[in-house]
Design a protein around this motif. Structure first.
Motif, PDB file in Angstrom:
ATOM      1  N   CYS A  19       0.433  16.113  -0.321  1.00  0.00           N
ATOM      2  CA  CYS A  19       0.903  16.517   1.001  1.00  0.00           C
ATOM      3  C   CYS A  19       1.074  15.288   1.886  1.00  0.00           C
ATOM      4  O   CYS A  19       0.261  14.359   1.838  1.00  0.00           O
ATOM      5  N   TYR A  20       2.112  15.336   2.697  1.00  0.00           N
ATOM      6  CA  TYR A  20       2.395  14.194   3.566  1.00  0.00           C
ATOM      7  C   TYR A  20       2.727  14.661   4.975  1.00  0.00           C
ATOM      8  O   TYR A  20       3.450  15.646   5.167  1.00  0.00           O
ATOM      9  N   HIS A  21       2.193  13.953   5.943  1.00  0.00           N
ATOM     10  CA  HIS A  21       2.512  14.196   7.358  1.00  0.00           C
ATOM     11  C   HIS A  21       2.304  12.863   8.068  1.00  0.00           C
ATOM     12  O   HIS A  21       1.355  12.136   7.726  1.00  0.00           O
ATOM     13  N   GLN A  22       3.175  12.555   9.034  1.00  0.00           N
ATOM     14  CA  GLN A  22       2.991  11.282   9.759  1.00  0.00           C
ATOM     15  C   GLN A  22       1.592  11.210  10.375  1.00  0.00           C
ATOM     16  O   GLN A  22       1.008  10.145  10.499  1.00  0.00           O
ATOM     17  N   ASN A  23       1.067  12.391  10.747  1.00  0.00           N
ATOM     18  CA  ASN A  23      -0.298  12.446  11.272  1.00  0.00           C
ATOM     19  C   ASN A  23      -1.172  13.239  10.285  1.00  0.00           C
ATOM     20  O   ASN A  23      -1.231  14.469  10.354  1.00  0.00           O
ATOM     21  N   PRO A  24      -1.855  12.542   9.350  1.00  0.00           N
ATOM     22  CA  PRO A  24      -2.612  13.231   8.291  1.00  0.00           C
ATOM     23  C   PRO A  24      -3.649  14.228   8.816  1.00  0.00           C
ATOM     24  O   PRO A  24      -3.993  15.192   8.132  1.00  0.00           O
ATOM     25  N   GLN A  25      -4.112  13.995  10.067  1.00  0.00           N
ATOM     26  CA  GLN A  25      -5.124  14.892  10.633  1.00  0.00           C
ATOM     27  C   GLN A  25      -4.600  16.330  10.728  1.00  0.00           C
ATOM     28  O   GLN A  25      -5.368  17.293  10.574  1.00  0.00           O
ATOM     29  N   LEU A  31      -8.155  10.801  -1.727  1.00  0.00           N
ATOM     30  CA  LEU A  31      -8.279   9.918  -2.885  1.00  0.00           C
ATOM     31  C   LEU A  31      -7.772   8.521  -2.549  1.00  0.00           C
ATOM     32  O   LEU A  31      -6.813   8.382  -1.788  1.00  0.00           O
ATOM     33  N   LYS A  32      -8.418   7.518  -3.133  1.00  0.00           N
ATOM     34  CA  LYS A  32      -7.891   6.153  -3.012  1.00  0.00           C
ATOM     35  C   LYS A  32      -6.925   5.957  -4.170  1.00  0.00           C
ATOM     36  O   LYS A  32      -7.253   6.289  -5.324  1.00  0.00           O
ATOM     37  N   LEU A  33      -5.742   5.445  -3.873  1.00  0.00           N
ATOM     38  CA  LEU A  33      -4.701   5.313  -4.898  1.00  0.00           C
ATOM     39  C   LEU A  33      -4.578   3.865  -5.385  1.00  0.00           C
ATOM     40  O   LEU A  33      -4.938   2.930  -4.673  1.00  0.00           O
ATOM     41  N   HIS A  64       0.846  -1.190   0.000  1.00  0.00           N
ATOM     42  CA  HIS A  64       0.000   0.000   0.000  1.00  0.00           C
ATOM     43  C   HIS A  64       0.882   1.240   0.000  1.00  0.00           C
ATOM     44  O   HIS A  64       2.041   1.203   0.430  1.00  0.00           O
ATOM     45  N   LEU A  65       0.314   2.331  -0.460  1.00  0.00           N
ATOM     46  CA  LEU A  65       1.051   3.599  -0.492  1.00  0.00           C
ATOM     47  C   LEU A  65       0.775   4.343   0.814  1.00  0.00           C
ATOM     48  O   LEU A  65      -0.237   4.085   1.478  1.00  0.00           O
ATOM     49  N   PRO A  66       1.638   5.274   1.188  1.00  0.00           N
ATOM     50  CA  PRO A  66       1.378   6.057   2.400  1.00  0.00           C
ATOM     51  C   PRO A  66       0.076   6.840   2.256  1.00  0.00           C
ATOM     52  O   PRO A  66      -0.405   7.052   1.134  1.00  0.00           O
ATOM     53  N   GLN A  67      -0.457   7.291   3.373  1.00  0.00           N
ATOM     54  CA  GLN A  67      -1.687   8.089   3.302  1.00  0.00           C
ATOM     55  C   GLN A  67      -1.328   9.550   3.008  1.00  0.00           C
ATOM     56  O   GLN A  67      -0.821  10.257   3.884  1.00  0.00           O
ATOM     57  N   PHE A  68      -1.584   9.965   1.782  1.00  0.00           N
ATOM     58  CA  PHE A  68      -1.341  11.352   1.406  1.00  0.00           C
ATOM     59  C   PHE A  68      -2.643  12.134   1.554  1.00  0.00           C
ATOM     60  O   PHE A  68      -3.738  11.567   1.521  1.00  0.00           O
ATOM     61  N   VAL A  69      -2.507  13.453   1.697  1.00  0.00           N
ATOM     62  CA  VAL A  69      -3.681  14.324   1.625  1.00  0.00           C
ATOM     63  C   VAL A  69      -3.455  15.213   0.410  1.00  0.00           C
ATOM     64  O   VAL A  69      -2.328  15.650   0.159  1.00  0.00           O
ATOM     65  N   PHE A  70      -4.506  15.445  -0.370  1.00  0.00           N
ATOM     66  CA  PHE A  70      -4.368  16.249  -1.587  1.00  0.00           C
ATOM     67  C   PHE A  70      -5.087  17.577  -1.393  1.00  0.00           C
ATOM     68  O   PHE A  70      -6.306  17.615  -1.248  1.00  0.00           O
ATOM     69  N   ILE A  71      -4.297  18.636  -1.330  1.00  0.00           N
ATOM     70  CA  ILE A  71      -4.861  19.961  -1.070  1.00  0.00           C
ATOM     71  C   ILE A  71      -4.833  20.766  -2.365  1.00  0.00           C
ATOM     72  O   ILE A  71      -3.835  20.770  -3.091  1.00  0.00           O
ATOM     73  N   ASP A  72      -5.937  21.434  -2.650  1.00  0.00           N
ATOM     74  CA  ASP A  72      -6.062  22.177  -3.907  1.00  0.00           C
ATOM     75  C   ASP A  72      -5.485  23.582  -3.739  1.00  0.00           C
ATOM     76  O   ASP A  72      -5.995  24.379  -2.950  1.00  0.00           O
ATOM     77  N   SER A  73      -4.438  23.880  -4.504  1.00  0.00           N
ATOM     78  CA  SER A  73      -3.843  25.227  -4.427  1.00  0.00           C
ATOM     79  C   SER A  73      -4.559  26.171  -5.405  1.00  0.00           C
ATOM     80  O   SER A  73      -4.178  27.325  -5.537  1.00  0.00           O
ATOM     81  N   GLY A  74      -5.566  25.656  -6.107  1.00  0.00           N
ATOM     82  CA  GLY A  74      -6.338  26.481  -7.041  1.00  0.00           C
ATOM     83  C   GLY A  74      -5.992  26.185  -8.484  1.00  0.00           C
ATOM     84  O   GLY A  74      -4.947  25.619  -8.804  1.00  0.00           O
ATOM     85  N   LEU A  75      -6.923  26.586  -9.327  1.00  0.00           N
ATOM     86  CA  LEU A  75      -6.799  26.356 -10.768  1.00  0.00           C
ATOM     87  C   LEU A  75      -5.595  27.113 -11.316  1.00  0.00           C
ATOM     88  O   LEU A  75      -5.389  28.282 -10.986  1.00  0.00           O
ATOM     89  N   ALA A  76      -4.803  26.453 -12.147  1.00  0.00           N
ATOM     90  CA  ALA A  76      -3.695  27.153 -12.806  1.00  0.00           C
ATOM     91  C   ALA A  76      -4.264  27.977 -13.958  1.00  0.00           C
ATOM     92  O   ALA A  76      -5.196  27.525 -14.629  1.00  0.00           O
ATOM     93  N   ASN A  94       9.822   3.987   4.395  1.00  0.00           N
ATOM     94  CA  ASN A  94      10.604   4.841   5.287  1.00  0.00           C
ATOM     95  C   ASN A  94      10.000   6.250   5.274  1.00  0.00           C
ATOM     96  O   ASN A  94      10.243   7.041   4.362  1.00  0.00           O
ATOM     97  N   SER A  95       9.172   6.564   6.287  1.00  0.00           N
ATOM     98  CA  SER A  95       8.395   7.808   6.201  1.00  0.00           C
ATOM     99  C   SER A  95       9.239   9.068   6.392  1.00  0.00           C
ATOM    100  O   SER A  95       8.951  10.103   5.808  1.00  0.00           O
ATOM    101  N   ASN A  96      10.305   8.981   7.189  1.00  0.00           N
ATOM    102  CA  ASN A  96      11.163  10.167   7.351  1.00  0.00           C
ATOM    103  C   ASN A  96      11.865  10.510   6.060  1.00  0.00           C
ATOM    104  O   ASN A  96      11.963  11.677   5.659  1.00  0.00           O
TER     105      ASN A  96
END
Ligand code: PMV
Length: 316
Positions: free
Chosen positions: A283-289, A305-307, A167-179, A227-229
């Protein structure tokens, strides 16, 4: 006999690492997402009717120019009469989520099936790549390849390998806005720098491309080792190189800095953008919250998103 209806779908995608450098032969890691584009074909009445929520010019170009020429189908115009083609997508557009590639793959797959052609993945990918060229100018072919094959892949110079991780790490996808720039324009900006008369600039950009390739290679290893670090370090490094390449706008840079100050890492994932937003950020953080709270507090839209989703598939 029941009336013939066919329905196929293809997924959107995320580039985990390797955007832009992949155009110059470096590896990229791509994963399919659980947002899909659907194409349905059935018999209609009179001339062919197309109902689409996608760029109609691209749809027409694909249907009437590229697919017939490349697949050798419906040379007989009558065959292409009386169809009702419906295209509906869940993939947000202009966000680097691969909606045009999903369109190219699903439309090609649907038409080959409608005309009882062999479901030939190599041919579907070749045709979809031609459609992508119309949309993006000089694409790497990575987007159509992931939409076709699905899962998580390593793409380099037209060749693919599966990334074998449970499985892949749990990423969060944040929208920086339309290019405000298109992918075609962003790819051109980088290309102009590479071809610049100034040898020093040329050298610098080539170096950045090579280093992006190295980061992607390390990222492959890190994902396998979980290796998350190291992953956090590589995402930060990746973003720094993309900023130096000149594909990240000020708004996205500000968001990414804040995420880093919270102990996380983030990068653009796709062509980026300069004047306004730069599309979706990985975006990645050990604690996605922490990231979810940040997005909410900053009034930024986020996608969970599910990857590793399935590639081109028949829906009926
Ligand atoms: O269309 P996007 O935003 O997913 O970007 C495509 C990725 C690039 O590397 C910038 C272009 C390409 O053809 O690979």
């Amino acid at each position: 006999m029941a009336h013939k209806i066919i329905k196929v779908s293809a997924p959107g995608k995320i580039i985990l690492s390797g955007e832009h450098s992949v155009v110059y032969g470096q590896p990229a890691i791509l994963t399919a997402i659980n947002k899909r584009l659907y194409v349905e074909i059935k018999k209609g009445r009179g001339s062919t009717k197309i109902i689409t929520d996608q760029n109609p010019e691209l749809v027409h170009h694909a249907l009437f120019n590229v697919i017939p020429a490349k697949a050798g189908i419906y040379t007989n115009k009558k065959m292409f009469n009386n169809l009702k083609i419906t295209i509906r997508s869940e993939i947000p557009v202009n966000r680097g989520l691969g909606s045009s590639a999903a369109l190219a793959v699903a439309l090609t797959g649907a038409l080959l099936r409608w005309f009882n052609q062999k479901w030939n993945k190599k041919l579907i990918n070749q045709i979809a790549f031609e459609i992508e060229k119309k949309q993006h100018g000089n694409p790497s072919g990575a987007d159509n390849t992931i939409a076709l094959h699905g899962g998580t892949i390593i793409f380099q110079k037209g060749k693919i390998k599966r990334l074998k991780v449970s499985h892949l790490p749990q990423f969060v996808f944040i929208d920086s806005g339309l290019a405000s720039e298109t992918t075609r324009e962003m790819v051109k900006i980088v290309n102009a720098k590479i071809k610049n008369q100034n040898a020093k600039l040329q050298f610098k950009i080539q170096n950045l491309i090579n280093n992006l390739g190295k980061v992607t290679a390390q990222c492959i290893k890190t994902l396998k080792e979980k290796n998350s670090n190291q992953l956090k370090f590589l995402i930060r490094e990746n973003e720094r190189l993309l900023e130096e390449l000149g594909v990240v706008g000020e708004k996205a840079k500000r968001i990414i800095k804040e995420i880093e100050s919270l102990g996380g890492a983030a990068k653009i994932c796709g062509a980026g953008g300069l004047k306004k937003g730069s599309g979706i950020l990985l975006c990645y953080h050990q604690n996605p919250q922490v990231l979810l709270n940040f997005a909410q507090k900053s009034h930024l839209k986020n996608y969970q998103l599910k990857l590793g989703a399935e590639g081109l598939r028949n829906e009926n």
